[in-house]
Motif scaffolding. Structure first.
Motif, PDB file in Angstrom:
ATOM      1  N   THR A  15       0.842  -1.192   0.000  1.00 33.86           N
ATOM      2  CA  THR A  15       0.000   0.000   0.000  1.00 33.86           C
ATOM      3  C   THR A  15       0.881   1.247   0.000  1.00 33.86           C
ATOM      4  N   GLU A  16       0.384   2.283  -0.642  1.00 30.91           N
ATOM      5  CA  GLU A  16       1.110   3.551  -0.751  1.00 30.91           C
ATOM      6  C   GLU A  16       0.826   4.415   0.472  1.00 30.91           C
ATOM      7  N   ILE A  17       1.830   5.160   0.921  1.00 34.56           N
ATOM      8  CA  ILE A  17       1.661   6.090   2.034  1.00 34.56           C
ATOM      9  C   ILE A  17       1.026   7.366   1.492  1.00 34.56           C
ATOM     10  N   GLU A  18      -0.092   7.770   2.074  1.00 38.84           N
ATOM     11  CA  GLU A  18      -0.772   8.999   1.672  1.00 38.84           C
ATOM     12  C   GLU A  18      -0.081  10.179   2.347  1.00 38.84           C
ATOM     13  N   THR A  19       0.393  11.141   1.555  1.00 39.13           N
ATOM     14  CA  THR A  19       1.142  12.267   2.117  1.00 39.13           C
ATOM     15  C   THR A  19       0.535  13.626   1.809  1.00 39.13           C
ATOM     16  N   SER A  20      -0.295  13.728   0.827  1.00 37.70           N
ATOM     17  CA  SER A  20      -0.808  15.010   0.363  1.00 37.70           C
ATOM     18  C   SER A  20      -1.517  15.798   1.469  1.00 37.70           C
ATOM     19  N   GLN A  21      -0.966  16.974   1.809  1.00 45.28           N
ATOM     20  CA  GLN A  21      -1.510  17.885   2.818  1.00 45.28           C
ATOM     21  C   GLN A  21      -1.654  17.252   4.198  1.00 45.28           C
ATOM     22  N   LYS A  22      -0.863  16.235   4.493  1.00 46.97           N
ATOM     23  CA  LYS A  22      -0.878  15.588   5.803  1.00 46.97           C
ATOM     24  C   LYS A  22       0.182  16.223   6.701  1.00 46.97           C
ATOM     25  N   ASP A  23       0.056  16.019   8.003  1.00 46.77           N
ATOM     26  CA  ASP A  23       1.092  16.443   8.940  1.00 46.77           C
ATOM     27  C   ASP A  23       2.334  15.594   8.694  1.00 46.77           C
ATOM     28  N   PHE A  24       3.505  16.210   8.827  1.00 42.57           N
ATOM     29  CA  PHE A  24       4.758  15.481   8.658  1.00 42.57           C
ATOM     30  C   PHE A  24       4.899  14.469   9.786  1.00 42.57           C
ATOM     31  N   ASP A  25       5.163  13.224   9.444  1.00 42.71           N
ATOM     32  CA  ASP A  25       5.323  12.136  10.414  1.00 42.71           C
ATOM     33  C   ASP A  25       6.695  11.508  10.192  1.00 42.71           C
ATOM     34  N   VAL A  26       7.602  11.744  11.127  1.00 41.29           N
ATOM     35  CA  VAL A  26       8.987  11.279  11.001  1.00 41.29           C
ATOM     36  C   VAL A  26       9.080   9.752  10.927  1.00 41.29           C
ATOM     37  N   ALA A  27       8.080   9.040  11.414  1.00 40.85           N
ATOM     38  CA  ALA A  27       8.110   7.582  11.418  1.00 40.85           C
ATOM     39  C   ALA A  27       7.910   6.986  10.019  1.00 40.85           C
ATOM     40  N   ILE A  28       7.221   7.716   9.134  1.00 40.11           N
ATOM     41  CA  ILE A  28       6.934   7.165   7.804  1.00 40.11           C
ATOM     42  C   ILE A  28       7.357   8.081   6.661  1.00 40.11           C
ATOM     43  N   MET A  29       7.930   9.244   7.001  1.00 43.11           N
ATOM     44  CA  MET A  29       8.331  10.200   5.978  1.00 43.11           C
ATOM     45  C   MET A  29       9.752  10.687   6.215  1.00 43.11           C
ATOM     46  N   GLU A  30      10.425  11.055   5.131  1.00 44.62           N
ATOM     47  CA  GLU A  30      11.763  11.632   5.207  1.00 44.62           C
ATOM     48  C   GLU A  30      11.689  13.027   4.596  1.00 44.62           C
ATOM     49  N   ALA A  31      12.064  14.039   5.373  1.00 45.54           N
ATOM     50  CA  ALA A  31      12.058  15.414   4.876  1.00 45.54           C
ATOM     51  C   ALA A  31      13.323  15.650   4.054  1.00 45.54           C
ATOM     52  N   VAL A  32      13.146  15.991   2.789  1.00 48.97           N
ATOM     53  CA  VAL A  32      14.293  16.235   1.924  1.00 48.97           C
ATOM     54  C   VAL A  32      14.516  17.732   1.712  1.00 48.97           C
ATOM     55  N   ASP A  33      13.521  18.558   2.089  1.00 43.20           N
ATOM     56  CA  ASP A  33      13.637  20.005   1.922  1.00 43.20           C
ATOM     57  C   ASP A  33      12.509  20.673   2.701  1.00 43.20           C
ATOM     58  N   THR A  34      12.625  22.004   2.859  1.00 41.73           N
ATOM     59  CA  THR A  34      11.545  22.795   3.430  1.00 41.73           C
ATOM     60  C   THR A  34      11.174  23.868   2.424  1.00 41.73           C
ATOM     61  N   ALA A  35       9.940  24.335   2.525  1.00 45.00           N
ATOM     62  CA  ALA A  35       9.460  25.382   1.628  1.00 45.00           C
ATOM     63  C   ALA A  35       8.427  26.214   2.375  1.00 45.00           C
ATOM     64  N   GLU A  36       8.127  27.376   1.839  1.00 47.18           N
ATOM     65  CA  GLU A  36       7.122  28.226   2.453  1.00 47.18           C
ATOM     66  C   GLU A  36       5.775  27.513   2.385  1.00 47.18           C
ATOM     67  N   GLY A  37       5.099  27.489   3.507  1.00 44.38           N
ATOM     68  CA  GLY A  37       3.803  26.817   3.564  1.00 44.38           C
ATOM     69  C   GLY A  37       3.358  26.643   4.994  1.00 44.38           C
ATOM     70  N   GLU A  38       2.258  25.952   5.166  1.00 47.36           N
ATOM     71  CA  GLU A  38       1.726  25.722   6.502  1.00 47.36           C
ATOM     72  C   GLU A  38       2.729  24.912   7.317  1.00 47.36           C
ATOM     73  N   GLU A  39       2.978  25.368   8.529  1.00 45.96           N
ATOM     74  CA  GLU A  39       3.980  24.771   9.406  1.00 45.96           C
ATOM     75  C   GLU A  39       3.740  23.273   9.617  1.00 45.96           C
ATOM     76  N   ASN A  40       4.778  22.482   9.359  1.00 47.60           N
ATOM     77  CA  ASN A  40       4.800  21.042   9.606  1.00 47.60           C
ATOM     78  C   ASN A  40       3.810  20.236   8.759  1.00 47.60           C
ATOM     79  N   LYS A  41       3.399  20.777   7.609  1.00 45.97           N
ATOM     80  CA  LYS A  41       2.534  20.056   6.671  1.00 45.97           C
ATOM     81  C   LYS A  41       3.342  19.689   5.433  1.00 45.97           C
ATOM     82  N   VAL A  42       2.993  18.579   4.813  1.00 48.45           N
ATOM     83  CA  VAL A  42       3.653  18.167   3.581  1.00 48.45           C
ATOM     84  C   VAL A  42       3.207  19.104   2.459  1.00 48.45           C
ATOM     85  N   VAL A  43       4.184  19.742   1.808  1.00 50.05           N
ATOM     86  CA  VAL A  43       3.919  20.669   0.711  1.00 50.05           C
ATOM     87  C   VAL A  43       3.989  19.942  -0.630  1.00 50.05           C
TER      88      VAL A  43
END
Length: 73
Positions: A15-43
């Motif tokens: 199954t695919e991990i749903e990330t669109s507009q979700k809160d960043f979750d360090v357990a299932i996601m890897e942050a490769v960059d930051t950008a202007e947007g809502e704090e701690n949300k996947v852009v």
């Protein structure tokens, strides 16, 4: 062919991990960059992540929103 392959791997438990507009979750996601947007949300999702039978096999690579500091005068 692609739809048939997707059906087969889905039946096997992939199954695919749903990330669109979700809160960043360090357990299932890897942050490769930051950008202007809502704090701690996947852009943006750079690479999809997957679970196999409920176990993480590849974390999603995402860009995380961060509020930019206001310019000082």
């Amino acid at each position: 062919i692609a739809k048939e392959l997707q059906k087969i791997v889905s039946q096997a438990g992939l199954t695919e991990i749903e990330t669109s507009q979700k809160d960043f979750d360090v357990a299932i996601m890897e942050a490769v960059d930051t950008a202007e947007g809502e704090e701690n949300k996947v852009v943006e999702t750079k690479a999809k992540g997957y679970f196999l039978n409920g176990k993480l096999i590849r974390p999603a690579k995402v860009v995380v929103g961060k509020k930019l500091k206001e310019e000082q005068k």
